[in-house]
Design a protein around this motif. Structure first.
Motif, PDB file in Angstrom:
ATOM      1  N   ASN A   1       0.831  -1.210   0.000  1.00  0.00           N
ATOM      2  CA  ASN A   1       0.000   0.000   0.000  1.00  0.00           C
ATOM      3  C   ASN A   1       0.865   1.260   0.000  1.00  0.00           C
ATOM      4  O   ASN A   1       0.525   2.246  -0.659  1.00  0.00           O
ATOM      5  N   ALA A   2       1.968   1.227   0.747  1.00  0.00           N
ATOM      6  CA  ALA A   2       2.852   2.392   0.808  1.00  0.00           C
ATOM      7  C   ALA A   2       3.457   2.684  -0.559  1.00  0.00           C
ATOM      8  O   ALA A   2       3.479   3.840  -1.001  1.00  0.00           O
ATOM      9  N   VAL A   3       3.913   1.652  -1.239  1.00  0.00           N
ATOM     10  CA  VAL A   3       4.511   1.848  -2.564  1.00  0.00           C
ATOM     11  C   VAL A   3       3.466   2.364  -3.549  1.00  0.00           C
ATOM     12  O   VAL A   3       3.731   3.279  -4.334  1.00  0.00           O
ATOM     13  N   VAL A   4       2.263   1.806  -3.502  1.00  0.00           N
ATOM     14  CA  VAL A   4       1.194   2.251  -4.395  1.00  0.00           C
ATOM     15  C   VAL A   4       0.815   3.704  -4.087  1.00  0.00           C
ATOM     16  O   VAL A   4       0.633   4.507  -5.004  1.00  0.00           O
ATOM     17  N   LEU A   5       0.713   4.055  -2.815  1.00  0.00           N
ATOM     18  CA  LEU A   5       0.377   5.433  -2.436  1.00  0.00           C
ATOM     19  C   LEU A   5       1.445   6.424  -2.897  1.00  0.00           C
ATOM     20  O   LEU A   5       1.126   7.486  -3.436  1.00  0.00           O
ATOM     21  N   ILE A   6       2.693   6.078  -2.677  1.00  0.00           N
ATOM     22  CA  ILE A   6       3.774   6.981  -3.062  1.00  0.00           C
ATOM     23  C   ILE A   6       3.851   7.097  -4.586  1.00  0.00           C
ATOM     24  O   ILE A   6       3.977   8.199  -5.131  1.00  0.00           O
ATOM     25  N   THR A   7       3.737   5.974  -5.271  1.00  0.00           N
ATOM     26  CA  THR A   7       3.824   5.983  -6.735  1.00  0.00           C
ATOM     27  C   THR A   7       2.641   6.718  -7.361  1.00  0.00           C
ATOM     28  O   THR A   7       2.822   7.642  -8.154  1.00  0.00           O
ATOM     29  N   GLY A   8       1.425   6.293  -7.001  1.00  0.00           N
ATOM     30  CA  GLY A   8       0.237   6.886  -7.608  1.00  0.00           C
ATOM     31  C   GLY A   8      -0.145   8.239  -7.039  1.00  0.00           C
ATOM     32  O   GLY A   8      -0.698   9.080  -7.743  1.00  0.00           O
ATOM     33  N   GLY A   9       0.146   8.448  -5.772  1.00  0.00           N
ATOM     34  CA  GLY A   9      -0.289   9.672  -5.110  1.00  0.00           C
ATOM     35  C   GLY A   9       0.672  10.834  -5.186  1.00  0.00           C
ATOM     36  O   GLY A   9       0.284  11.978  -4.943  1.00  0.00           O
ATOM     37  N   TYR A  10       1.926  10.550  -5.520  1.00  0.00           N
ATOM     38  CA  TYR A  10       2.912  11.629  -5.579  1.00  0.00           C
ATOM     39  C   TYR A  10       3.728  11.596  -6.874  1.00  0.00           C
ATOM     40  O   TYR A  10       3.716  12.557  -7.636  1.00  0.00           O
ATOM     41  N   ILE A  11       4.406  10.496  -7.125  1.00  0.00           N
ATOM     42  CA  ILE A  11       5.309  10.438  -8.283  1.00  0.00           C
ATOM     43  C   ILE A  11       4.545  10.650  -9.589  1.00  0.00           C
ATOM     44  O   ILE A  11       4.895  11.525 -10.387  1.00  0.00           O
ATOM     45  N   LEU A  12       3.499   9.855  -9.803  1.00  0.00           N
ATOM     46  CA  LEU A  12       2.741  10.008 -11.053  1.00  0.00           C
ATOM     47  C   LEU A  12       1.999  11.337 -11.117  1.00  0.00           C
ATOM     48  O   LEU A  12       1.813  11.889 -12.203  1.00  0.00           O
ATOM     49  N   GLN A  13       1.592  11.876  -9.983  1.00  0.00           N
ATOM     50  CA  GLN A  13       0.912  13.180  -9.979  1.00  0.00           C
ATOM     51  C   GLN A  13       1.873  14.291 -10.381  1.00  0.00           C
ATOM     52  O   GLN A  13       1.516  15.193 -11.139  1.00  0.00           O
ATOM     53  N   ILE A  14       3.104  14.227  -9.890  1.00  0.00           N
ATOM     54  CA  ILE A  14       4.109  15.219 -10.280  1.00  0.00           C
ATOM     55  C   ILE A  14       4.416  15.095 -11.769  1.00  0.00           C
ATOM     56  O   ILE A  14       4.509  16.101 -12.483  1.00  0.00           O
ATOM     57  N   VAL A  15       4.548  13.856 -12.238  1.00  0.00           N
ATOM     58  CA  VAL A  15       4.798  13.641 -13.670  1.00  0.00           C
ATOM     59  C   VAL A  15       3.625  14.176 -14.496  1.00  0.00           C
ATOM     60  O   VAL A  15       3.821  14.768 -15.560  1.00  0.00           O
ATOM     61  N   LEU A  16       2.401  13.991 -13.993  1.00  0.00           N
ATOM     62  CA  LEU A  16       1.225  14.517 -14.698  1.00  0.00           C
ATOM     63  C   LEU A  16       1.279  16.038 -14.791  1.00  0.00           C
ATOM     64  O   LEU A  16       1.033  16.611 -15.859  1.00  0.00           O
ATOM     65  N   ILE A  17       1.605  16.695 -13.705  1.00  0.00           N
ATOM     66  CA  ILE A  17       1.694  18.160 -13.724  1.00  0.00           C
ATOM     67  C   ILE A  17       2.755  18.615 -14.720  1.00  0.00           C
ATOM     68  O   ILE A  17       2.521  19.504 -15.545  1.00  0.00           O
ATOM     69  N   VAL A  18       3.919  17.992 -14.672  1.00  0.00           N
ATOM     70  CA  VAL A  18       5.019  18.385 -15.557  1.00  0.00           C
ATOM     71  C   VAL A  18       4.647  18.156 -17.028  1.00  0.00           C
ATOM     72  O   VAL A  18       4.840  19.044 -17.871  1.00  0.00           O
ATOM     73  N   THR A  19       4.101  16.983 -17.340  1.00  0.00           N
ATOM     74  CA  THR A  19       3.766  16.707 -18.743  1.00  0.00           C
ATOM     75  C   THR A  19       2.626  17.589 -19.235  1.00  0.00           C
ATOM     76  O   THR A  19       2.638  18.019 -20.391  1.00  0.00           O
ATOM     77  N   ALA A  20       1.651  17.870 -18.376  1.00  0.00           N
ATOM     78  CA  ALA A  20       0.546  18.746 -18.790  1.00  0.00           C
ATOM     79  C   ALA A  20       1.053  20.163 -19.056  1.00  0.00           C
ATOM     80  O   ALA A  20       0.677  20.779 -20.056  1.00  0.00           O
ATOM     81  N   VAL A  21       1.914  20.670 -18.182  1.00  0.00           N
ATOM     82  CA  VAL A  21       2.471  22.013 -18.379  1.00  0.00           C
ATOM     83  C   VAL A  21       3.308  22.052 -19.660  1.00  0.00           C
ATOM     84  O   VAL A  21       3.202  22.998 -20.450  1.00  0.00           O
ATOM     85  N   MET A  22       4.116  21.015 -19.878  1.00  0.00           N
ATOM     86  CA  MET A  22       4.937  20.977 -21.096  1.00  0.00           C
ATOM     87  C   MET A  22       4.067  20.932 -22.350  1.00  0.00           C
ATOM     88  O   MET A  22       4.359  21.616 -23.334  1.00  0.00           O
TER      89      MET A  22
END
Length: 123
Positions: A86-107
Motif C-alpha cells: 500500500n505504501a509503494v502504491v500510495l507513493i507511486t500513484g499519489g505523488y510520483i505520477l501526480q508530479i509527472v502529470l503536472i510536468v507533462t501537462a504544463v509541457m
C-alpha cells in the motif's frame, strides 16, 4: 496519430488507482472511485486528441497530493511502511505520477502556446 505523454501518465494513474482501490481503506472508497473516474475520463479525452482537459489535470493532481498528505491513515502507511504494498502504491500513484502529470501537462500546454497559429483558409 501520436499519443501524448499526458495520456500515458493518465493511463498509468488509472491503472495504479485500479490496483489501489481494492487494497485501500474502505472509508475512502467513495472518494477513490470518484477520483478514479475523473482520471479515466481525462485519459479518454486525451487519447481522443482533445486538449482543453489538460487544464484540469494540474489542479486534480494537486488535490490528490494534498489529500494524501492530509489523510492520517495514508501518512502513517507511507511513513512507517506498515503495509509495504500500500505504501509503494500510495507513493507511486499519489505523488510520483501526480508530479509527472503536472510536468507533462504544463509541457504540453507550453508546446501548444509556442506553435504559431495556422493560417486562415481562403473561401
Amino acid at each position: 496519430m501520436r499519443v501524448s505523454a499526458v495520456a500515458v501518465v493518465l493511463a498509468a494513474i488509472a491503472v495504479t488507482g485500479a490496483i489501489a482501490i481494492p487494497t485501500g481503506n474502505p472509508a475512502f472508497l467513495d472518494r477513490a472511485i470518484a477520483i478514479e473516474a475523473a482520471f479515466i475520463a481525462l485519459a479518454v479525452l486525451t487519447f481522443a486528441g482533445y486538449k482543453k482537459q489538460l487544464y484540469a489535470c494540474i489542479p486534480l493532481a494537486a488535490i490528490v497530493m494534498v489529500g494524501n498528505s492530509l489523510a492520517p491513515p495514508h501518512v502513517e502507511i507511507m511513513t512507517t511502511f506498515s503495509k509495504p504494498f500500500n505504501a509503494v502504491v500510495l507513493i507511486t500513484g499519489g505523488y510520483i505520477l501526480q508530479i509527472v502529470l503536472i510536468v507533462t501537462a504544463v509541457m504540453e500546454l507550453q508546446k501548444r502556446r509556442e506553435r504559431p497559429p495556422l493560417p486562415a483558409r481562403g473561401r
